[in-house]
Design a protein around this motif. Structure first.
Motif, PDB file in Angstrom:
ATOM      1  N   GLU A  97      41.693  90.731 -56.214  1.00  0.00           N
ATOM      2  CA  GLU A  97      41.327  91.587 -57.357  1.00  0.00           C
ATOM      3  C   GLU A  97      40.435  92.736 -56.893  1.00  0.00           C
ATOM      4  OE1 GLU A  97      41.689  90.951 -61.039  1.00  0.00           O
ATOM      5  OE2 GLU A  97      43.317  89.645 -60.462  1.00  0.00           O
ATOM      6  N   GLU A 128      38.841  95.094 -62.715  1.00  0.00           N
ATOM      7  CA  GLU A 128      39.292  94.281 -61.572  1.00  0.00           C
ATOM      8  C   GLU A 128      38.123  93.945 -60.647  1.00  0.00           C
ATOM      9  OE1 GLU A 128      41.874  93.019 -62.330  1.00  0.00           O
ATOM     10  OE2 GLU A 128      43.493  94.384 -62.834  1.00  0.00           O
ATOM     11  N   HIS A 131      36.611  91.107 -62.320  1.00  0.00           N
ATOM     12  CA  HIS A 131      37.463  89.919 -62.154  1.00  0.00           C
ATOM     13  C   HIS A 131      37.257  89.268 -60.795  1.00  0.00           C
ATOM     14  CE1 HIS A 131      40.678  91.241 -65.316  1.00  0.00           C
ATOM     15  NE2 HIS A 131      39.478  91.083 -65.817  1.00  0.00           N
ATOM     16  N   GLU A 227      44.165  91.063 -68.795  1.00  0.00           N
ATOM     17  CA  GLU A 227      45.476  91.374 -68.196  1.00  0.00           C
ATOM     18  C   GLU A 227      46.427  91.922 -69.269  1.00  0.00           C
ATOM     19  OE1 GLU A 227      45.099  91.768 -65.316  1.00  0.00           O
ATOM     20  OE2 GLU A 227      43.846  90.196 -64.504  1.00  0.00           O
TER      21      GLU A 227
END
Ligand SMILES: [Fe+2]
Ligand SMILES: [Fe+2]
Length: 287
Positions: A97, A128, A131, A227
């Motif tokens: 990620e 991201e 994440h 997502e």
């Protein structure tokens, strides 16, 4: 996702054949693409006719490996028979990620001609980066014995975090056609990531110690939600660009990029099939 987690962990014989069938049917239903499109339409509040056409034609033509029931079966097989597999795969998402976030940031730096798209790409890059840390945290939460103390924090410190970077654009600008191509690829990648999250969630949640389940659930749900957002904004950009005349280009790009992405998925899965498949998945990677 909530119901899939609950029914999976309430299943008394989690490793039975029925449990596997049930799992595959839930994470990879026959009308997978239609369900995905409905989620994206709802998120974007748009019917997305051009996007639907382009994605549906590409899926029909390529029949991507990651959307096949065998792919889900193989993941289940590995997660339930290979010690440490689920933890390793969860952790591996951290650096992946972070790398994705770098690519998005670099793309943002070159987008000079479309501020609306650029702003969304930057937000995506930030997500991201967040994440990458969440996956490390999730690994520690769900598999507390997997990492030695402090290892998660040390790993997180080595992963680039674009959220702390100065917002400097590069002088070389990305042409509009390239931006479309990048975001087609991004959209396809995010579709696979969402599917991966659906594959992981019931299994990660099942492994999580009882007292940590609320944290694990919170992290998993926030990851899936993001997502969907990433698929959604890229889908809506495609729809607008198609309406403005790029429809044919976008259709061709989906065919081409999904085909290449599918080959990449096969390459990325081959090693695991060889190491853990016990010869039971010879058909999984046939194109
Ligand atoms: Fe992500
Ligand atoms: Fe994403």
């Amino acid at each position: 996702m909530t119901s899939s987690i609950e029914s999976s962990t309430s299943d008394r014989d989690a490793l039975s054949r029925t449990a596997l069938k049930d799992y595959v049917k839930r994470v990879c239903p026959e009308d997978y693409l239609e369900q995905l499109l409905n989620v994206v339409r709802e998120y974007t509040d748009h019917e997305l006719p051009h996007y639907t056409d382009a994605l549906t034609a590409a899926f029909q033509d390529v029949q991507p490996v990651f959307a096949r029931p065998r792919y889900a079966e193989f993941f289940w097989h590995c997660a339930t028979t290979v010690p440490g597999y689920a933890a390793r795969v969860t952790l591996a998402n951290g650096p992946a990620e972070s790398e994705g976030s770098e690519k998005l940031f670099t793309l943002w730096q070159g987008v000079h001609h479309d501020d609306v798209a650029a702003e969304q790409v930057l937000q995506h890059a930030r997500d991201e980066s967040a994440h990458s840390r969440l996956f490390v945290r999730l690994t520690e939460t769900a598999f507390p014995a997997f990492l030695p103390p402090g290892a998660g924090t040390r790993l997180a410190a080595t992963m680039p975090d674009i959220r702390t970077r100065p917002l400097d654009k590069t002088s070389v600008s990305v042409p509009h056609e390239h931006l479309i191509d990048h975001l087609v690829q991004m959209n396809i990648g995010e579709i696979r990531t969402r599917l991966h999250m659906h594959l992981f969630a019931p299994i990660i949640f099942g492994f999580t110690p009882t007292q940590e389940k609320p944290t694990s659930r919170r992290i998993l749900e926030s990851l899936v939600k993001d997502e969907v957002r990433h698929i959604g904004y890229t889908a809506l950009l495609m729809e607008q660009w198609a309406t403005d005349g790029a429809g044919e280009r976008i259709r061709a790009l989906y065919q081409n990029r999904l085909h290449i992405f599918n080959e990449l998925t096969v390459e990325q899965t081959e090693g695991a099939v060889r190491s853990h498949g016990r010869g039971e998945f010879p058909d999984l990677l046939e194109l």
